[in-house]
Design an enzyme around this catalytic site. Structure first.
Site, PDB file in Angstrom:
ATOM      1  N   THR A   1     -14.755 -25.985  -3.286  1.00 38.32           N
ATOM      2  CA  THR A   1     -13.371 -26.021  -3.795  1.00 38.32           C
ATOM      3  C   THR A   1     -12.425 -25.759  -2.631  1.00 38.32           C
ATOM      4  O   THR A   1     -12.059 -26.689  -1.923  1.00 38.32           O
ATOM      5  CB  THR A   1     -13.146 -25.002  -4.934  1.00 38.32           C
TER       6      THR A   1
ATOM      7  N   LYS B   1     -21.447 -21.701  -2.068  1.00 43.92           N
ATOM      8  CA  LYS B   1     -20.064 -22.122  -2.241  1.00 43.92           C
ATOM      9  C   LYS B   1     -19.252 -20.887  -2.567  1.00 43.92           C
ATOM     10  O   LYS B   1     -19.678 -20.057  -3.370  1.00 43.92           O
ATOM     11  CB  LYS B   1     -20.018 -23.114  -3.405  1.00 43.92           C
TER      12      LYS B   1
ATOM     13  N   GLU C   1     -10.936 -17.400   2.179  1.00 40.76           N
ATOM     14  CA  GLU C   1      -9.684 -18.151   2.067  1.00 40.76           C
ATOM     15  C   GLU C   1      -8.680 -17.663   3.107  1.00 40.76           C
ATOM     16  O   GLU C   1      -8.309 -16.497   3.123  1.00 40.76           O
ATOM     17  CB  GLU C   1      -9.110 -18.040   0.649  1.00 40.76           C
TER      18      GLU C   1
ATOM     19  N   THR D   1     -16.688 -15.957  -7.363  1.00 38.26           N
ATOM     20  CA  THR D   1     -16.874 -17.408  -7.602  1.00 38.26           C
ATOM     21  C   THR D   1     -17.663 -17.891  -6.461  1.00 38.26           C
ATOM     22  O   THR D   1     -17.191 -18.510  -5.527  1.00 38.26           O
ATOM     23  CB  THR D   1     -15.655 -18.294  -7.684  1.00 38.26           C
TER      24      THR D   1
ATOM     25  N   ASN E   1      -3.459 -19.450  -2.192  1.00 38.74           N
ATOM     26  CA  ASN E   1      -3.506 -18.913  -3.547  1.00 38.74           C
ATOM     27  C   ASN E   1      -2.164 -18.880  -4.253  1.00 38.74           C
ATOM     28  O   ASN E   1      -2.109 -18.697  -5.466  1.00 38.74           O
ATOM     29  CB  ASN E   1      -4.131 -17.530  -3.529  1.00 38.74           C
TER      30      ASN E   1
END
Lengths: 410, 410
Positions: free
Chosen positions: B156, B182, B279, B193, B405
């Site tokens: 993602t 992932k 991220e 996640t 985000n």
């Protein structure tokens, strides 16, 4: 709230208190005020609460000692350096600061509270403080300008002057409570680099003052989260000099209830101002969890949502990404039924329900965006269980948080 | 590590596994691969670990059911939508995904695991998946390209392809373990996640496989923190098809120890890759706490430091602000003596001690900056107590975390 008037004057709203602030040279070069004083002309009873961090700054250790007997008449506070992680020499410096004020006003050293905020691990330039104490004492005044000048001198990354005062009436006598607060980073439930000084002219017994302060903090500062970091220096000091002339307030009873309610309202006002001024914050976020079996559960859920980096960045982006909210509830480690959760956003621009019974509702993204573009957002969550509700205050997470903290020391 | 060779091939490094990925239309418009498959030509024993979040996605609920008997032969996974907070209809969709693969390969539906990652609260476009399953099955291959194509289809906000494989030798037979992972946001100790699929051709009893997986995760994924958010969809599945032909590994004994060590090394490799790809991350941060009385204490302290927004932003800014590290230790809620703490930073560019016995050392800021400008930083903390040590992996907090985000859904 009935009977509680918000008024001007900050920590000088209560009779008999003076305050002031000067630049003494701790913040080398910038010439920004760095040394503050609040004092009462007459003796006070006091109550205090300190950081829960296992690493406690020297001024916290010294002030905790000084507060044990419930008598504090003056507070000296500096910004620039936190005097934390400074060992025995740091303790000596904190004691020296108390001594300087005690000497200036001829009061017992143990009636002086000391507080510091700023960079951790660097020794305080005590010579600057020694040289500045007389000017500091001379700078004080009993009006709003004195209160503001003390407040300015304890600000670090704060961008707003955060203070408030309230007036209540106890048996025909006006009683005042005023406060100032400093803090915008390193703030999390259970206190933070948050210095809060509260003054009141109420006549009140020490155990009543203590109980009122603990209750107010539980429902305000302990429900504030900026970035999940709990600092080494948090201090809240409340001084009461009795000059309002009211019948002395004892624990329990109507007068105590009114005083407590007013103190709590004052603290919540400061907390909202502090959340709004979180480092890099563009919005105040108030997260309310209703329908819980008890307050502990509601508080744990609300804190989990208000602390989530993903929720905070979504709010920064005005994105009604409610899945992150439900996800944050899920890892709060308290029981609830995910299939009974509802979520709504509201602000001045309106209200939008986005989730019911744990599943998404269809809603207008444009409407939701408009609601979330406001600078005060409420996230209203109902977990569909009991009757308890709690509100927690926080802010969004923006580029500027990273900017401010990626380069704080230089 | 002796006897453990890192090799190419990812989840296809082990004999008898095929993998592939296609775009079936879940990610509408982008044409990025969104549907992945891993399967073993023959039956497997399996072990699995799932999110601790109280809100569990539909595929987690279904796959947990399917994993109960320790037999999984295929995994179907999609990106785009998480199929979380989707109620009964979501469960039916997750079951439908398992059915489609079972039907394609004529294996029992309960031997198929299902995983999803992406936005929460939106229904899966099952028609796209139904239409894509044949092409997905046709796309698989038993080589590195199949592994890579499956991996690409579950990414993602990931920016790197994270996989690894190891080979060990058990009684003369080469045994392989391969994995792909992932995840780059919503990651915190106790899973995230984070979807991780591990294949091995080892012959191994199910209880041994289960114990090895739990041990490896405890020392790897549960010591990874990106942003403090624990997702609704975390899943790790380990499948063993026995095709290496080694004497079957039972719980305890030398073979088990070797297999466990290899699996742990593989998981740590994946965790380091994942932290590095957090991220917005610009750096991998490995926080090691030594000198603790037990592993629990060391882990709590290391996690507190690695999770601190203030430490993470300081690392982003290459600022040796060790006070924030000591502060984060202090609010970890485990006992230690602040006056025995030492802190040092190290990287390829060198090593610098910044704090000893709880107090600052004088050090060259320029040297420290050079060390912290590297993209892999070690924060080495010694609390001067016992003999236990734990490493936790995380990353810095950058502008890009906020950017990614603040605007994830659009």
């Amino acid at each position: 709230m009935q009977n509680i008037q918000h008024i001007e004057g900050g920590v000088c709203a209560a009779k008999g208190f003076r305050a002031g602030g000067v630049w003494c040279g701790i913040k080398d070069g910038s010439h920004k005020p760095d040394l503050a004083l609040i004092y009462s002309k007459t003796a006070c009873v006091s109550a205090a609460v300190f950081t829960t961090n296992r690493v406690k700054a020297a001024p916290v250790i010294v002030t905790r000692e000084h507060c044990k007997d419930g008598k504090i008449q003056a507070v000296i506070a500096n910004s620039g350096f936190a005097n934390a992680c400074t060992g025995e020499p740091g303790l000596a410096l904190a004691r020296r600061m108390a001594f300087l004020i005690a000497d200036e006003f001829t009061i017992p050293e143990r009636n002086v509270a000391v507080a510091s905020t700023g960079v951790i691990g660097v020794s305080l330039p005590i010579a600057a403080i020694e040289a500045g104490v007389s000017a500091l004492a001379d700078s004080t005044s009993a009006d709003a300008s004195g209160a503001e000048s003390a407040l300015t001198a304890i600000m670090t990354t704060d961008t707003r002057k955060k203070s408030d005062a309230v007036e209540i009436n106890i048996h025909g006598r006006p009683v005042h409570i005023g406060a100032m607060v400093k803090g915008s980073g390193m703030i999390h439930p259970n206190m933070a680099t948050m210095l809060c000084f509260i003054t009141t002219d109420a006549a009140i017994e020490q155990p009543a003052l203590d109980a009122a302060l603990k209750d107010a903090i539980r429902a305000s500062f302990n429900r504030l989260t900026i970035d999940g970091d709990t600092s080494t220096n948090d201090t809240v000091i409340l001084m009461a000099n009795g000059r309002a002339g009211n019948p002395t307030i004892a624990l329990d009873g109507e007068d105590f209830a009114l005083f407590s309610t007013a103190l709590r309202a004052l603290c919540i006002s400061l907390v909202r101002q502090t959340a709004r001024d979180g480092e890099g914050a563009t919005k105040l976020i108030a997260v309310t969890v209703k329908g819980a079996e008890d307050e502990e559960t509601a508080e744990a859920l609300a804190k989990s949502v208000a602390s989530s980096s993903l929720v905070k960045t979504a709010m920064f982006g005005a994105d009604a990404n409610w899945g992150r909210i439900v996800c944050a509830l899920g890892y709060a480690r308290v029981p609830f039924n995910p299939e009974r959760v509802s979520v709504a956003f509201s602000s001045k621009a309106g209200n939008v329900s986005v989730c019911e019974n744990g599943q998404g509702l269809s809603f207008s993204e444009e409407n939701a965006k408009n609601i979330l573009l406001e600078d005060e957002i409420e996230i209203n969550i109902n977990i569909g269980g009991g009757a308890s509700a709690v509100t927690v205050w926080g802010c969004d997470l923006s580029y500027d948080y990273v900017k401010i903290n990626g380069d704080y020391r230089s």
